[in-house]
Motif scaffolding. Structure first.
Motif, PDB file in Angstrom:
ATOM      1  N   UNK A  70      -0.568   9.682   1.329  1.00  0.00           N
ATOM      2  CA  UNK A  70       0.332   9.993   0.227  1.00  0.00           C
ATOM      3  C   UNK A  70       1.545   9.079   0.237  1.00  0.00           C
ATOM      4  N   UNK A  71       1.632   8.221   1.196  1.00  0.00           N
ATOM      5  CA  UNK A  71       2.723   7.254   1.193  1.00  0.00           C
ATOM      6  C   UNK A  71       3.778   7.502   2.245  1.00  0.00           C
ATOM      7  N   UNK A  72       3.483   8.384   3.188  1.00  0.00           N
ATOM      8  CA  UNK A  72       4.480   8.632   4.224  1.00  0.00           C
ATOM      9  C   UNK A  72       4.335   7.577   5.297  1.00  0.00           C
ATOM     10  N   UNK A  73       5.449   6.985   5.675  1.00  0.00           N
ATOM     11  CA  UNK A  73       5.399   6.012   6.758  1.00  0.00           C
ATOM     12  C   UNK A  73       6.438   6.430   7.776  1.00  0.00           C
ATOM     13  N   UNK A  74       5.984   6.719   8.955  1.00  0.00           N
ATOM     14  CA  UNK A  74       6.903   7.125  10.011  1.00  0.00           C
ATOM     15  C   UNK A  74       7.443   5.855  10.654  1.00  0.00           C
ATOM     16  N   UNK A 108       1.802  18.092 -11.550  1.00  0.00           N
ATOM     17  CA  UNK A 108       1.534  19.457 -11.094  1.00  0.00           C
ATOM     18  C   UNK A 108       2.688  20.381 -11.412  1.00  0.00           C
ATOM     19  N   UNK A 109       3.893  19.932 -11.117  1.00  0.00           N
ATOM     20  CA  UNK A 109       5.036  20.837 -11.263  1.00  0.00           C
ATOM     21  C   UNK A 109       5.320  21.125 -12.726  1.00  0.00           C
ATOM     22  N   UNK A 110       4.914  20.265 -13.572  1.00  0.00           N
ATOM     23  CA  UNK A 110       5.239  20.503 -14.971  1.00  0.00           C
ATOM     24  C   UNK A 110       4.178  21.322 -15.663  1.00  0.00           C
ATOM     25  N   UNK A 111       3.065  21.545 -15.016  1.00  0.00           N
ATOM     26  CA  UNK A 111       2.009  22.305 -15.688  1.00  0.00           C
ATOM     27  C   UNK A 111       2.419  23.763 -15.839  1.00  0.00           C
ATOM     28  N   UNK A 123       1.371   9.495  -5.520  1.00  0.00           N
ATOM     29  CA  UNK A 123       1.667  10.857  -5.061  1.00  0.00           C
ATOM     30  C   UNK A 123       2.742  11.506  -5.928  1.00  0.00           C
ATOM     31  N   UNK A 124       3.805  10.795  -6.192  1.00  0.00           N
ATOM     32  CA  UNK A 124       4.882  11.377  -6.976  1.00  0.00           C
ATOM     33  C   UNK A 124       4.444  11.667  -8.397  1.00  0.00           C
ATOM     34  N   UNK A 125       3.599  10.801  -8.914  1.00  0.00           N
ATOM     35  CA  UNK A 125       3.117  11.063 -10.269  1.00  0.00           C
ATOM     36  C   UNK A 125       2.283  12.327 -10.305  1.00  0.00           C
ATOM     37  N   UNK A 185       0.835  -1.201   0.000  1.00  0.00           N
ATOM     38  CA  UNK A 185       0.000   0.000   0.000  1.00  0.00           C
ATOM     39  C   UNK A 185       0.867   1.246   0.000  1.00  0.00           C
ATOM     40  N   UNK A 186       1.927   1.204   0.808  1.00  0.00           N
ATOM     41  CA  UNK A 186       2.768   2.399   0.883  1.00  0.00           C
ATOM     42  C   UNK A 186       3.386   2.704  -0.468  1.00  0.00           C
ATOM     43  N   UNK A 187       3.855   1.654  -1.111  1.00  0.00           N
ATOM     44  CA  UNK A 187       4.481   1.868  -2.423  1.00  0.00           C
ATOM     45  C   UNK A 187       3.479   2.450  -3.415  1.00  0.00           C
TER      46      UNK A 187
END
Lengths: 235, 587
Positions: free
Chosen positions: B291-295, B237-240, B230-232, B222-224
């Motif tokens: 978003x995939x953060x695992x502490x 977003x950043x490329x828009x 999230x990264x996608x 699930x985390x992966x």
């Protein structure tokens, strides 16, 4: 096993022993002077049947009606074959009460098998449709069972070499061309595929039989070295 | 120690220096430039060299290529896979399934995680009470209850890890959905569907539900998936924004425009660059588990308490943990199984049927049948049917050893062995043997072959032999009159397709103090270290040369069969082999 292959039941064996007896058994209790009544051939260690089976006199075969031997099988002394652990026929349908013995095989052995001393063949049982029944133990041809091994498998294929002091668990299935090394314990319900070398407790597949090793499983030469007139062991 | 049965190993030519084609290394070794090649030819094969360990095989393991007329060993053949099958259910797995589902069985075949024995599916349902009104013959299927996997060797069952199944088949799929302890786990497909529902405006209800499920213990899978999604999103977003960077989203960071942008950051800090930097949307990292953060949970007090309660036996051994497949249903790293309650059943690794090819001429030399149940081979060219096999047994002449033969060889006492060469081919072969007079190694034993050159008759049919001459004793040249003596130059005994001869061996003494005295090259340093492993083993390297006449390969179909002497060509084969005779006793 094709039906055309000649098999001999132990009933045949008994018949052949009865033929060889020509004197009254009581005569053996007297002094060893040879009587003039009849001359018996010396009792060999093995009984040899017409189909070439060599069964030792000191072997314990229980329930011989349910044991089928293929030809040229050697059974050494102190071997025990449990033919009494046979599937109990549930006569729900209108079957005759005493079915033909061929249907009630407990142990069936192929040709050129070799059962070494103190080994034991024992059919395995399980719960089938709520009742505990015994499954017949079927062995193929050229099976070597080593010294002191206990075989409780459901089926053993052809060209199998089982080492000494091996315990083959209940309902295990051993396929063809398998070599089981000494002192292994094969857990119940295990399936050993063809061409494996198996060892350990519990047994695991540790190697594969090489292509050049198929001839090593043949037991024809070993059959000739045993018996009342054994050939010398080939060098 | 148990007595050593004499053995024979053959060397495959694939490891000979001449075939390896090494460049003449004048830089290494003694500095002799052109010497190494000639040296290798003359030097006897040393079975104790570390390299020779990899080139020696018993005869059963060797194959033979008919086109090259050479031996092939398992190390030099090229293998190709014919079939994949599960060793437990013996079901064939098509190779397309292999790429998608991996190299393990995806049906119901599992191995016990504790003892690696086979697991059986059993029903948990207890038998109905016979007192109740039920069908007397019990033929109604009792197998409807929950199922568990049980090991019949160590009595482990899946209830120890809290897993039960509803159906008795398709256990692999059911197991993927379960965690140890019985809680369910979402598979990848289900997660994707949930995400789709979320995006389509499922509302806060579904969001909280998913957060509740993933929560603290985010498993690897699930985390992966979350992190990747999230990264996608971030990349998109950043490329828009930015000038001319619309292609970034598609090509990622390797596109030429992005490369030029990155390089411009490094080369000078003009105002122009700062501006372009501002325009690019900044990427951020994941903020929550969605978003995939695992502490990382660095508090191991729970695990320590569990260890104190249950003891050492509840932990997993190194072998058990190495047999486990990666558990995607648990949290990574700190959730790695250390207790036996975290073990899972292991699906069986698939086994293969392989066909073997000669590496040089690419002909197939071994090919099994594709069906799993078939044990025949379509092609099976083994060395055992081409080169003479060698068997060894000690020769106990009554004059030599009046006492019982001992397990080990006595040093400095000559002993004789009988070698039997059996010819498998249908032609008469001429065999030439050569052994070094002293075995290589620190303790050199003396070896004498009493008959180095002899012929073995063809392996004709037994019936032909019996019908041809009824008097078989004529062929057996046994010592008819007088004692059977081992004479130099004469064979011991001959049979239909075999010949036996005698070799005499004087084992070396293993005494280290005598080593310095008996060393022939007096100037060099003598290694007087203690006895190393297997140095007391008496092994003889032997060079065997086999010559025979065979019909010339008739490739032309139309030519008239030319069976004259000219049609037969002489063939020869030469190889090194090692005879292991036994251990020398250390007295």
């Amino acid at each position: 096993m094709s039906p055309a292959r000649p098999t001999s039941t132990i009933a045949e064996l008994r018949a052949s022993i009865a033929d060889k007896r020509t004197t009254h058994p009581r005569l053996h209790e007297h002094s060893p002077r040879v009587t003039t009544m009849s001359r018996r051939p010396p009792r060999g260690e093995y009984i040899e049947t017409d189909t070439g089976n060599k069964v030792a006199r000191k072997a314990t075969l229980v329930g011989t009606q349910n044991i089928m031997l293929g030809g040229k099988t050697v059974i050494q002394p102190e071997v025990m074959i449990r033919g009494d652990l046979v599937r109990s026929v549930q006569s729900a349908s209108a079957a005759s009460s005493s079915g033909p013995p061929a249907n009630n095989t407990a142990v069936s052995i192929g040709r050129y098998c070799f059962l070494s001393r103190a080994s034991c063949l024992r059919p395995s049982g399980r719960l089938y449709k709520g009742a505990f029944t015994y499954m017949p133990l079927r062995m193929g041809d050229h099976v070597f069972v080593g010294h002191g091994s206990v075989v409780q498998a459901a089926s053993v294929g052809s060209h199998v070499h089982i080492g000494a002091r091996v315990v083959v668990g209940e309902l295990a299935i051993i396929k063809d061309y398998v070599r089981v090394l000494d002192d292994s314990i094969i857990p119940p319900n295990m399936v050993i595929p063809s061409f494996s070398i198996v060892a350990g407790q519990p047994a695991r597949v540790i190697g594969e039989v090489p292509e050049g090793g198929h001839e090593a499983f043949e037991l024809r030469d070993l059959y000739k070295t045993v018996g009342n007139n054994p050939h010398p062991v080939p060098t | 120690m148990a007595p050593l049965t004499p053995y024979t190993f053959f060397q495959c030519p694939c490891s000979e220096p001449s075939t390896l084609g090494r460049p003449a290394d004048g830089s290494s070794g003694a500095g002799a430039g052109a010497e190494p090649d000639a040296d290798d030819e003359d030097r006897a094969f040393d079975p104790r060299a570390p390299r020779s360990n990899y080139s020696l095989y018993p005869l059963e393991y060797l194959l033979y290529c008919e086109d090259c007329q050479q031996i092939r060993c398992p190390r030099c053949v090229a293998e190709e896979i014919v079939t994949f099958y599960c060793p437990c259910c013996l079901f064939e797995v098509p190779s397309s399934n292999l790429k998608s589902e991996g190299n393990r069985c995806t049906r119901s075949c599992f191995q016990c995680p504790v003892c690696i024995g086979p697991l059986a599916t059993t029903s948990l349902e207890s038998h109905p009470d016979p007192n109740l009104l039920a069908a007397p013959d019990n033929s109604a299927a009792p197998h409807s209850g929950p199922y568990i996997l049980t090991c019949s060797y160590c009595n482990w069952s899946s209830t120890e890890i809290g897993i039960k199944f509803d159906k008795s088949n398709g256990i692999h799929a059911q197991l993927a959905k379960l965690r140890n302890g019985g809680t369910t786990r979402l598979t990848a497909k289900e997660r994707k569907e949930r995400r789709k529902d979320l995006l389509q405006g499922g509302g806060p209800a579904t969001r909280t539900a998913e957060a509740a499920v993933d929560g603290r213990d985010l498993d690897v899978d699930t985390q992966f998936a979350n992190l990747k999604a999230f990264y996608q999103n971030q990349l998109a977003d950043s490329s828009s924004g930015g000038n001319g960077l619309s292609s970034l989203g598609d090509m990622g960071f390797a596109s030429p425009s992005s490369l030029s942008r990155i390089m411009s950051i490094y080369t000078g800090g003009s105002l122009h660059d700062k501006r372009s930097k501002l325009r690019i949307g900044t990427m951020r990292e994941a903020l929550d588990s969605d978003e995939g953060l695992k502490i990382a949970n660095l508090d191991e007090s729970g695990a320590i308490e569990k260890l104190q309660e249950e003891g050492y036996d509840a932990t997993v051994s190194a072998e058990q943990i190495s047999n486990q497949t990666p558990n995607l249903g648990e949290a990574p790293l700190h959730g790695r199984g250390r207790f036996t309650s975290e073990l899972r059943p292991i699906p069986y690794l698939l086994r293969t049927k392989r066909s073997k090819r000669c590496p040089i001429c690419r002909h197939i030399i071994s090919k099994p049948e594709a069906k799993v149940q078939a044990t025949r081979f379509r092609i099976r060219l083994v060395a055992g049917s081409y080169i003479p096999s060698i068997t060894i047994r000690p020769l106990n002449t009554p004059e030599a050893s009046p006492g019982a033969p001992s397990d080990t060889l006595q040093p400095l006492k000559p002993v004789q062995f009988l070698l039997t060469f059996k010819n498998p081919i249908f032609e008469t072969v001429k065999v030439t043997l050569a052994t070094p007079a002293k075995t290589p190694g620190r303790f050199a034993s003396k070896v004498t072959v009493l008959c180095p050159q002899f012929e073995i008759d063809a392996n004709t049919d037994v019936w032909d032999e019996a019908l041809k001459d009824g008097d078989k004793d004529k062929r057996r040249r046994r010592g008819e009159d007088g004692p059977h003596q081992a004479e130099a130059g004469k064979i011991w005994e001959r049979g239909r397709n075999w010949v036996s001869l005698v070799i005499e061996v004087v084992p070396a003494s293993l005494r280290l103090d005598l080593l310095a005295l008996t060393n022939p090259t007096g100037g060099q340093e003598v290694d007087t270290g203690p006895l190393r492993e297997d140095e007391d083993l008496l092994e003889i390297p032997m060079f065997v040369r086999v010559e025979w006449e065979a019909d010339a390969a008739g490739d032309e179909i139309g030519s008239a069969p030319n069976k004259d002497k000219e049609g037969r060509e002489k063939r020869e084969l030469a190889y090194w082999c090692v005879l292991g005779l036994g251990r020398v006793s250390q007295s």
